[in-house]
Write a protein that holds these residues in place. Sequence first.
Motif, mmCIF file in Angstrom:
data_model
loop_
_atom_site.group_PDB
_atom_site.id
_atom_site.type_symbol
_atom_site.label_atom_id
_atom_site.label_comp_id
_atom_site.label_asym_id
_atom_site.label_seq_id
_atom_site.Cartn_x
_atom_site.Cartn_y
_atom_site.Cartn_z
ATOM 1 N N VAL A 1 0.813 -1.124 0.093
ATOM 2 C CA VAL A 1 0.138 -0.067 0.074
ATOM 3 C C VAL A 1 0.910 1.132 0.049
ATOM 4 N N ARG A 2 1.856 1.306 0.635
ATOM 5 C CA ARG A 2 3.141 2.362 0.842
ATOM 6 C C ARG A 2 2.149 3.767 1.150
ATOM 7 N N LYS A 3 1.324 3.740 2.197
ATOM 8 C CA LYS A 3 0.534 4.887 2.690
ATOM 9 C C LYS A 3 0.575 5.016 4.223
ATOM 10 N N PRO A 4 1.095 6.256 4.840
ATOM 11 C CA PRO A 4 1.100 6.164 6.063
ATOM 12 C C PRO A 4 -0.174 5.736 6.453
ATOM 13 N N GLY A 5 -0.331 5.161 7.903
ATOM 14 C CA GLY A 5 -1.611 4.562 8.345
ATOM 15 C C GLY A 5 -1.984 3.234 8.088
ATOM 16 N N ALA A 6 -1.112 2.720 7.118
ATOM 17 C CA ALA A 6 -1.496 1.200 6.494
ATOM 18 C C ALA A 6 -1.134 0.161 7.682
ATOM 19 N N GLY A 7 -0.170 0.280 8.278
ATOM 20 C CA GLY A 7 0.286 -0.552 9.417
ATOM 21 C C GLY A 7 -0.677 -0.296 10.631
ATOM 22 N N LEU A 8 -0.909 0.938 11.074
ATOM 23 C CA LEU A 8 -1.823 1.358 12.105
ATOM 24 C C LEU A 8 -2.990 0.533 11.956
ATOM 25 N N TYR A 9 -3.685 0.661 10.481
ATOM 26 C CA TYR A 9 -5.113 0.016 10.182
ATOM 27 C C TYR A 9 -4.950 -1.520 10.335
ATOM 28 N N MET A 10 -3.958 -2.280 10.176
ATOM 29 C CA MET A 10 -3.755 -3.635 10.124
ATOM 30 C C MET A 10 -3.626 -3.907 11.810
ATOM 31 N N GLY A 11 -2.792 -3.123 12.428
ATOM 32 C CA GLY A 11 -2.890 -3.124 13.836
ATOM 33 C C GLY A 11 -4.209 -3.389 14.486
ATOM 34 N N PHE A 12 -4.823 -2.458 14.060
ATOM 35 C CA PHE A 12 -6.161 -2.226 14.797
ATOM 36 C C PHE A 12 -7.091 -3.300 14.341
ATOM 37 N N ILE A 13 -7.103 -3.757 13.261
ATOM 38 C CA ILE A 13 -8.132 -5.022 12.822
ATOM 39 C C ILE A 13 -7.481 -6.127 13.594
ATOM 40 N N SER A 14 -6.153 -6.301 13.687
ATOM 41 C CA SER A 14 -5.613 -7.691 14.650
ATOM 42 C C SER A 14 -5.775 -7.367 15.791
ATOM 43 N N GLY A 15 -5.712 -6.285 16.355
ATOM 44 C CA GLY A 15 -5.822 -5.917 17.974
ATOM 45 C C GLY A 15 -7.448 -6.062 18.442
ATOM 46 N N ILE A 16 -8.108 -5.584 17.576
ATOM 47 C CA ILE A 16 -9.731 -5.753 17.606
ATOM 48 C C ILE A 16 -10.120 -7.374 17.793
ATOM 49 N N LEU A 17 -9.599 -7.999 16.777
ATOM 50 C CA LEU A 17 -9.781 -9.621 16.891
ATOM 51 C C LEU A 17 -9.066 -10.144 17.933
ATOM 52 N N ALA A 18 -7.909 -9.801 18.466
ATOM 53 C CA ALA A 18 -7.183 -10.344 19.651
ATOM 54 C C ALA A 18 -8.200 -9.998 20.858
ATOM 55 N N SER A 19 -8.713 -8.662 20.778
ATOM 56 C CA SER A 19 -9.258 -8.272 21.976
ATOM 57 C C SER A 19 -10.796 -9.174 22.354
ATOM 58 N N PHE A 20 -11.242 -9.187 21.097
ATOM 59 C CA PHE A 20 -12.630 -9.704 21.099
ATOM 60 C C PHE A 20 -12.645 -11.527 21.490
ATOM 61 N N PHE A 21 -11.589 -11.825 21.029
ATOM 62 C CA PHE A 21 -11.442 -13.579 21.148
ATOM 63 C C PHE A 21 -10.367 -13.801 22.622
ATOM 64 N N GLY A 22 -9.726 -12.716 22.775
ATOM 65 C CA GLY A 22 -9.198 -13.223 24.057
ATOM 66 C C GLY A 22 -7.992 -14.021 24.228
#
Length: 182
Positions: A52-73
């Motif tokens: 993607v090579r845009k600022p925020g791409a890693g943060l977005y992926m971190g958000f998605i994986s973090g939400i999944l990790a938080s929901f599934f504990g």
Amino acid sequence: MKPYFQLHEIALLSLLGALIFVLRLVFKIPIHVPGSSGLVWVLPLIIGVGIVRKPGAGLYMGFISGILASFFGVGALHVLDIFKYLAMGLSVDLTSMLFFYRFSNPIVGCIVGAVGNFTKMLVNYAVQMLFGVQATFILVGITVSATTHLIFGGIGGILAVLILSRLRRAGVITEDDKDADN
């Protein structure tokens, strides 16, 4: 008004963010060394940022994986796991911008992966201190843990760069994908 991320970029980043979570569940490396999981989860993170090579791409992926990790504990911190994943995504973003997204060099991948894995470790220890774990216990294991986090994150970053170069050579992605208007 043109959106920041195109639809295909959002789909790719969301899938790779979910893949980070799935890889954390599926691939348990049985060597019992701290940071060894960074070998696996750094791959989709750097590949997504490299495509993607845009600022925020890693943060977005971190958000998605973090939400999944938080929901599934699945981690020890449950709901607070999102902070680890957001921090790793942000650190990969910032380090990638520092190197102008030049993932053609394995050394850049090594540095970006090591910084991402190390940041995740630091946030993990910070949250544990917030819960009242004594600093003595944290300081005893932090030197070995920091070294292994840097090593495994670096190896994962090198592998991600090699995968990106293979994808470019095969014509799956191109260097000028960022400038395409479709």
